[in-house]
Design an enzyme around this catalytic site. Sequence first.
Site, PDB file in Angstrom:
ATOM      1  N   HIS A 127      -3.584  -5.912   2.735  1.00  0.00           N
ATOM      2  CA  HIS A 127      -2.931  -5.558   3.434  1.00  0.00           C
ATOM      3  C   HIS A 127      -3.425  -7.007   4.432  1.00  0.00           C
ATOM      4  CE1 HIS A 127      -2.338  -1.638   3.954  1.00  0.00           C
ATOM      5  NE2 HIS A 127      -2.863  -1.365   3.667  1.00  0.00           N
ATOM      6  N   CYS A 162       0.807  -1.158   0.015  1.00  0.00           N
ATOM      7  CA  CYS A 162       0.032   0.212   0.589  1.00  0.00           C
ATOM      8  C   CYS A 162       0.740   1.159   0.398  1.00  0.00           C
ATOM      9  CB  CYS A 162      -0.732  -0.225   1.173  1.00  0.00           C
ATOM     10  SG  CYS A 162      -2.464   0.737   0.967  1.00  0.00           S
TER      11      CYS A 162
HETATM   12  N1  GLN Z   1      -2.608   6.211   1.997  1.00  0.00           N
HETATM   13  C1  GLN Z   1      -2.617   5.632   1.178  1.00  0.00           C
HETATM   14  C2  GLN Z   1      -3.565   6.074   0.506  1.00  0.00           C
HETATM   15  O1  GLN Z   1      -4.617   5.830   1.405  1.00  0.00           O
HETATM   16  C3  GLN Z   1      -2.381   3.849   1.708  1.00  0.00           C
HETATM   17  C4  GLN Z   1      -2.993   3.474   2.318  1.00  0.00           C
HETATM   18  C5  GLN Z   1      -2.536   2.194   3.113  1.00  0.00           C
HETATM   19  O2  GLN Z   1      -1.318   2.232   3.085  1.00  0.00           O
HETATM   20  N2  GLN Z   1      -3.891   1.713   3.343  1.00  0.00           N
HETATM   21  O3  GLN Z   1      -3.980   5.193  -0.666  1.00  0.00           O
END
Ligand code: GLN
EC number: 6.3.5.13
Length: 234
Positions: free
Chosen positions: A194, A95
């Site tokens: 995740h 992510c």
């Molecule tokens: N902040 C980033 C997004 O919203 C990554 C989010 C995350 O790592 N879950 O796309």
Amino acid sequence: MAYSLNVCHLYGDLMNTYGDLGNILVLKYLANQMGVGLTSEVVSLGQPFDPTKYDIVVFGGGQDFEQSIVSKDIQTKKTALTNFIEDNGSVVAICGGYQLLGHYYIGANGEKLLGIGALDHYTDKQKDHRFIGNVVIENEETGERYHGFENHQGLTFLGKGERPLGKVLEGHGNNGQDQTEGAIYKNVYCTYFHGPILARNNQIAKHVLVNALTRKYPDADLSQPEALKVGDTF
Ligand code: GLN
């Protein structure tokens, strides 16, 4: 143990949403099952990344605020990380970490956060929307199916030399448009999953470990010592 791997948990104190740390626990557990020792250490703000010290880099996800801090600091590690990747070092990037390995990420407030451009993707923003939910993908080379959970506002578009981790069967993936999810470049595995991804998808952990062992011990017969039985243990 005759074989050992050292993991760099990149910005592990800042980029670790939804238990991304669990990926390292899974790598350690499975490496130990193979008779391979595995150690890890956090490399964070103001600390150099020494590519000769590590076999695997794990770079977790993060909120926009943490990403804005990391985006600045990671520029000081850009050359070393790029060299590690080009030299076939193994990376698992989730992510926010995935986004910062590319050219840039546009945060929810419109701020452009620079990545290191080690991989050729870029990430735009969605308009007041996030992709949240379960995802199922299929890797078109191996036929393996991977299951995960996504939560991101960024829309990632792959570039030169990158192939998707999988084709989206369920969920949104990189951008909700081209049915791609994640990216593979050399020995780098990127994803929006995740969960942590490696706990639910042991095959990916296996690829990462085998890639790292092959690079570090080019003369080892990975099918030979009971230590390196990589098939059934997973
Ligand atoms: N902040 C980033 C997004 O919203 C990554 C989010 C995350 O790592 N879950 O796309």
